[in-house]
Scaffold this motif. Sequence first.
Motif, PDB file in Angstrom:
ATOM      1  N   HIS A  25       0.812  -1.216   0.000  1.00  0.00           N
ATOM      2  CA  HIS A  25       0.000   0.000   0.000  1.00  0.00           C
ATOM      3  C   HIS A  25       0.849   1.272   0.000  1.00  0.00           C
ATOM      4  N   ARG A  26       1.846   1.335   0.858  1.00  0.00           N
ATOM      5  CA  ARG A  26       2.674   2.541   0.932  1.00  0.00           C
ATOM      6  C   ARG A  26       3.425   2.806  -0.368  1.00  0.00           C
ATOM      7  N   PRO A  27       4.082   1.805  -0.994  1.00  0.00           N
ATOM      8  CA  PRO A  27       4.748   2.069  -2.274  1.00  0.00           C
ATOM      9  C   PRO A  27       3.775   2.546  -3.362  1.00  0.00           C
ATOM     10  N   ASP A  28       2.566   2.001  -3.371  1.00  0.00           N
ATOM     11  CA  ASP A  28       1.561   2.410  -4.356  1.00  0.00           C
ATOM     12  C   ASP A  28       1.189   3.884  -4.160  1.00  0.00           C
ATOM     13  N   ILE A  29       0.931   4.277  -2.925  1.00  0.00           N
ATOM     14  CA  ILE A  29       0.550   5.662  -2.636  1.00  0.00           C
ATOM     15  C   ILE A  29       1.740   6.601  -2.876  1.00  0.00           C
ATOM     16  N   THR A  30       2.940   6.161  -2.539  1.00  0.00           N
ATOM     17  CA  THR A  30       4.134   6.978  -2.788  1.00  0.00           C
ATOM     18  C   THR A  30       4.280   7.249  -4.285  1.00  0.00           C
ATOM     19  N   ALA A  31       4.025   6.252  -5.110  1.00  0.00           N
ATOM     20  CA  ALA A  31       4.093   6.431  -6.568  1.00  0.00           C
ATOM     21  C   ALA A  31       3.036   7.429  -7.038  1.00  0.00           C
ATOM     22  N   LYS A  32       1.844   7.373  -6.457  1.00  0.00           N
ATOM     23  CA  LYS A  32       0.786   8.322  -6.829  1.00  0.00           C
ATOM     24  C   LYS A  32       1.157   9.742  -6.428  1.00  0.00           C
ATOM     25  N   VAL A  33       1.767   9.905  -5.259  1.00  0.00           N
ATOM     26  CA  VAL A  33       2.208  11.235  -4.813  1.00  0.00           C
ATOM     27  C   VAL A  33       3.267  11.773  -5.765  1.00  0.00           C
ATOM     28  N   TRP A  35       3.735  10.951  -8.909  1.00  0.00           N
ATOM     29  CA  TRP A  35       3.091  11.264 -10.175  1.00  0.00           C
ATOM     30  C   TRP A  35       2.351  12.598 -10.092  1.00  0.00           C
ATOM     31  N   ALA A  36       1.575  12.784  -9.018  1.00  0.00           N
ATOM     32  CA  ALA A  36       0.807  14.023  -8.860  1.00  0.00           C
ATOM     33  C   ALA A  36       1.740  15.222  -8.715  1.00  0.00           C
ATOM     34  N   ALA A  37       2.855  15.040  -8.041  1.00  0.00           N
ATOM     35  CA  ALA A  37       3.823  16.139  -7.874  1.00  0.00           C
ATOM     36  C   ALA A  37       4.470  16.505  -9.207  1.00  0.00           C
ATOM     37  N   SER A  38       4.608  15.546 -10.091  1.00  0.00           N
ATOM     38  CA  SER A  38       5.255  15.809 -11.386  1.00  0.00           C
ATOM     39  C   SER A  38       4.369  16.626 -12.321  1.00  0.00           C
ATOM     40  N   LEU A  39       3.101  16.770 -11.983  1.00  0.00           N
ATOM     41  CA  LEU A  39       2.182  17.523 -12.842  1.00  0.00           C
ATOM     42  C   LEU A  39       2.375  19.030 -12.728  1.00  0.00           C
ATOM     43  N   ASN A  45      -3.707  20.838  -6.650  1.00  0.00           N
ATOM     44  CA  ASN A  45      -3.685  19.466  -7.134  1.00  0.00           C
ATOM     45  C   ASN A  45      -4.327  18.553  -6.086  1.00  0.00           C
ATOM     46  N   ALA A  46      -5.586  18.177  -6.322  1.00  0.00           N
ATOM     47  CA  ALA A  46      -6.334  17.370  -5.355  1.00  0.00           C
ATOM     48  C   ALA A  46      -5.725  15.982  -5.187  1.00  0.00           C
ATOM     49  N   ASP A  47      -5.250  15.385  -6.275  1.00  0.00           N
ATOM     50  CA  ASP A  47      -4.606  14.070  -6.183  1.00  0.00           C
ATOM     51  C   ASP A  47      -3.409  14.119  -5.249  1.00  0.00           C
ATOM     52  N   TYR A  48      -2.614  15.147  -5.399  1.00  0.00           N
ATOM     53  CA  TYR A  48      -1.418  15.292  -4.577  1.00  0.00           C
ATOM     54  C   TYR A  48      -1.794  15.417  -3.098  1.00  0.00           C
TER      55      TYR A  48
END
Length: 156
Positions: A25-33, A35-39, A45-48
């Motif tokens: 779970h943590r690696p998955d959420i870290t990847a999403k953070v 990705w959202a930061a790269s935008l 940025n709500a995803d971030y």
Amino acid sequence: MKTNLITREGFNALKQELDYLWREHRPDITAKVAWAASLGDRSENADYHYNKKLLRQIDRRIRYLTKRLEELKIVDHAPAQEGKVFFGAWVEVENEEGEQLVFRIVGPDEIYERKDYISIDAPMARALIKKEPDDEADVMTPAGKKTWYINRIWYV
């Protein structure tokens, strides 16, 4: 203060939760953070923001579980306990009105999301400890003293 007792099944469930949070779970959420930061602009940025908050919650739970697992003492069933209520016992009780309850006495870390588990720290559990079938236990409740009769005791 919580009692530091836990059944082997409860301990394994907490270890499994910690392993899932840490390895999946943590690696998955870290990847999403990431990705959202790269935008770009993070302020809107709500995803971030959502995933960053979720990551903090996961980290908090990981810290808690890591510390708690070190403090817990696993209590296994012993054959000498047969016929009496001790930690880990399944108990069927009945009151004078005919109301029946069936539950297992476990540690406070195991009762969440289970309607059929009660904590060893609960007044009902404390009143039942060392009792045998056909014994009665007086339990103090907010409504006053209630008497429960033990119908059956068994261990998994």
